[in-house]
Design an enzyme around this catalytic site. Structure first.
Site, PDB file in Angstrom:
ATOM      1  N   SER A 161       0.804  -1.216   0.000  1.00 25.57           N
ATOM      2  CA  SER A 161       0.000   0.000   0.000  1.00 25.57           C
ATOM      3  C   SER A 161       0.839   1.269   0.000  1.00 25.57           C
ATOM      4  CB  SER A 161      -0.938  -0.005   1.200  1.00 25.57           C
ATOM      5  OG  SER A 161      -0.236  -0.192   2.409  1.00 25.57           O
TER       6      SER A 161
ATOM      7  N   HIS B  26      -5.029  -2.929  -3.010  1.00 23.84           N
ATOM      8  CA  HIS B  26      -4.587  -1.991  -4.057  1.00 23.84           C
ATOM      9  C   HIS B  26      -4.404  -2.663  -5.410  1.00 23.84           C
ATOM     10  CE1 HIS B  26      -4.042   1.279  -1.198  1.00 23.84           C
ATOM     11  NE2 HIS B  26      -3.676   0.319  -0.358  1.00 23.84           N
TER      12      HIS B  26
ATOM     13  N   LYS C 279     -10.868   1.065  -2.355  1.00 21.42           N
ATOM     14  CA  LYS C 279      -9.804   1.677  -3.161  1.00 21.42           C
ATOM     15  C   LYS C 279     -10.340   1.851  -4.589  1.00 21.42           C
ATOM     16  CE  LYS C 279      -7.588   1.455   0.683  1.00 21.42           C
ATOM     17  NZ  LYS C 279      -6.792   0.430   1.299  1.00 21.42           N
TER      18      LYS C 279
HETATM   19  C1  LIG Z   1      -6.804   0.195   2.934  1.00 20.24           C
HETATM   20  C2  LIG Z   1      -6.251  -1.153   3.242  1.00 20.24           C
HETATM   21  C3  LIG Z   1      -6.882  -2.001   4.151  1.00 20.24           C
HETATM   22  C4  LIG Z   1      -8.025  -1.552   4.999  1.00 20.24           C
HETATM   23  O1  LIG Z   1      -9.196  -1.505   4.266  1.00 20.24           O
HETATM   24  P1  LIG Z   1     -10.396  -0.608   4.799  1.00 20.24           P
HETATM   25  O2  LIG Z   1     -11.563  -1.098   4.019  1.00 20.24           O
HETATM   26  O3  LIG Z   1     -10.034   0.800   4.498  1.00 20.24           O
HETATM   27  O4  LIG Z   1     -10.522  -0.888   6.262  1.00 20.24           O
HETATM   28  C5  LIG Z   1      -6.391  -3.271   4.304  1.00 20.24           C
HETATM   29  N1  LIG Z   1      -5.296  -3.684   3.641  1.00 20.24           N
HETATM   30  C6  LIG Z   1      -4.642  -2.885   2.784  1.00 20.24           C
HETATM   31  C7  LIG Z   1      -3.433  -3.399   2.080  1.00 20.24           C
HETATM   32  C8  LIG Z   1      -5.093  -1.589   2.570  1.00 20.24           C
HETATM   33  O5  LIG Z   1      -4.429  -0.771   1.760  1.00 20.24           O
END
Ligand SMILES: *Cc1c(COP(=O)(O)O)cnc(C)c1O
Length: 383
Positions: A183, A211, A241
């Site tokens: 991320s 991502h 995302k």
């Molecule tokens: C954003 C993210 C999460 C968390 O997801 P949310 O739905 O925002 O709680 C988990 N893992 C990764 C790799 C992320 O980038």
């Protein structure tokens, strides 16, 4: 007189402030996919994970609005009580098919997913090996499980192999957990090699592809599809995302999903996702399936940027510009903001000490002029 809790908090905050690690909310009005308004100014954002700009897509919004009109704003109870809106069955079937798995389970968020999934399948006496740069919620889930938790060096297969050789034997079960697309760095995990090691050591593999979905792989199917030989037992990701909404999922075999729906505490003891979020995710998956050019655009834009600045070729929509100490990253972000660009500084503990950075996120909606503008602003920082 200050009570001791308040004094404790104030002292903690002072310490963090002195290390440039205090964080502050900035009210941000996201006008569309790429423009935001902050402090009364319009800024071109390179800090939203809305890689396909679907948060403001006409069809996605219409689907969410229609679901609110039909089902209301909330689920009313947990999925296992009365919160299992029919849209979830459709969404889970779509996700399972996309990931080539028998079944899927939708969660309220990515954080809830990883903190629920991992303790469902791992416990005391088991071993979890996680990439040192894996997302915070993988670490939270691993800690909650009570298993022995070890970090392996980022994408370092020799280190993973050595740790498996040294520690796998005494553990009952073993799980390897990694981001598919990291991320804060934007690089991909070598899932083919990790999968081979997992097979050789009778370990299970969890991949968090928050991502990757909608951005990398065949038709945006995610990082698993970049490595077709990899066997991923637990294929997890989010709607927050590239899908532009909120919520998360895991795809796995039917029995694993049935167990998760029976035992994962962050599924059983929490209210179901609002039906409109499921409707939005379904509509976003429709857009992704219908528009391969849109799906290809964030990575193409990230590459235009990395090639223009002679950086290593981008492999996802995320490109880090390393700054070192937190105060430097904050100063760089401020300088860019003064020129109309939003590139938020990412500091420890989100990233390791000494690697504070600007984390740039490229979206389908950025034009070549936008990207060239950002390039010259970043070159100007160094001068
Ligand atoms: C954003 C993210 C999460 C968390 O997801 P949310 O739905 O925002 O709680 C988990 N893992 C990764 C790799 C992320 O980038």
């Amino acid at each position: 007189m200050t009570d001791s809790l308040t004094a404790f908090a104030a002292e903690k905050l002072d310490q963090l402030e002195s290390r440039s690690l205090r964080r502050r909310l900035v009210p941000t009005d996201r006008i569309d996919g790429i423009w935001v308004e902050r402090n009364g100014r319009r800024l071109l954002s390179f800090s939203c994970n809305d890689y396909l700009n679907l948060s403001h897509d006409r069809a996605v919004k219409a689907a969410a609005i229609a679901a609110v009109e039909r089902y209301g704003v909330g689920a009313g109870a947990s999925r296992l009580v009365t919160g299992d809106n029919p849209l979830f069955r459709e969404l889970e079937a779509r996700l399972a098919a996309l990931k080539g798995k028998a079944a899927a389970c939708v969660f309220g968020s990515g954080y809830l997913a990883n903190t629920g999934i991992i303790p469902t399948v791992m416990g005391p006496g088991d071993l979890i090996l996680a990439d040192e740069l894996a997302h915070a919620c993988i670490w939270s889930g691993a800690q909650l499980s009570g298993a022995t938790v070890l970090a392996f060096r980022h994408n370092d297969m020799a280190d993973l192999a050595a740790k498996l050789a040294a520690h796998r034997g005494v553990a009952a079960r073993c799980l390897i957990a990694t981001d598919g697309v990291f991320s804060m760095d934007g690089d991909l995990a070598p899932l083919d090699q990790i999968s081979d090691l997992a097979r050789a050591h009778e370990a299970w593999l969890l991949v968090d592809d928050a991502h990757g979905l909608g951005v990398v792989g065949v038709g945006g199917a995610g990082s698993g599809s970049v490595y077709p030989t990899a066997h991923i037992d637990l294929s997890m990701g989010t709607f927050s995302k590239a899908l532009g909404g909120y919520g998360a999922y895991v795809c796995a075999s039917q029995a694993v999903i049935d167990l998760i729906k029976t035992r994962a505490r962050t599924f059983v003891y929490t209210t179901g996702l609002p039906p409109a979020n499921a409707a939005a995710a379904l509509a976003a998956l429709d857009v992704i399936a219908a528009d391969p050019d849109l799906v290809a655009a964030p990575l193409a834009n990230a590459r235009r940027f990395t090639r223009g600045l002679n950086l290593p070729d981008a492999t996802s929509a995320v490109v880090p510009i390393l700054m070192g100490e937190a105060d430097r990253a904050l100063a760089a972000a401020q300088a860019l903001e003064a020129q109309g660009f939003l590139a938020v500084a990412i500091r420890p503990p989100t990233v390791p000490p000494g690697t504070a950075r600007l984390r740039l996120a490229f979206t389908a909606g950025h034009t070549s002029r936008d990207i060239e503008g950002l390039m010259s602003a970043i070159v100007g920082l160094a001068a």
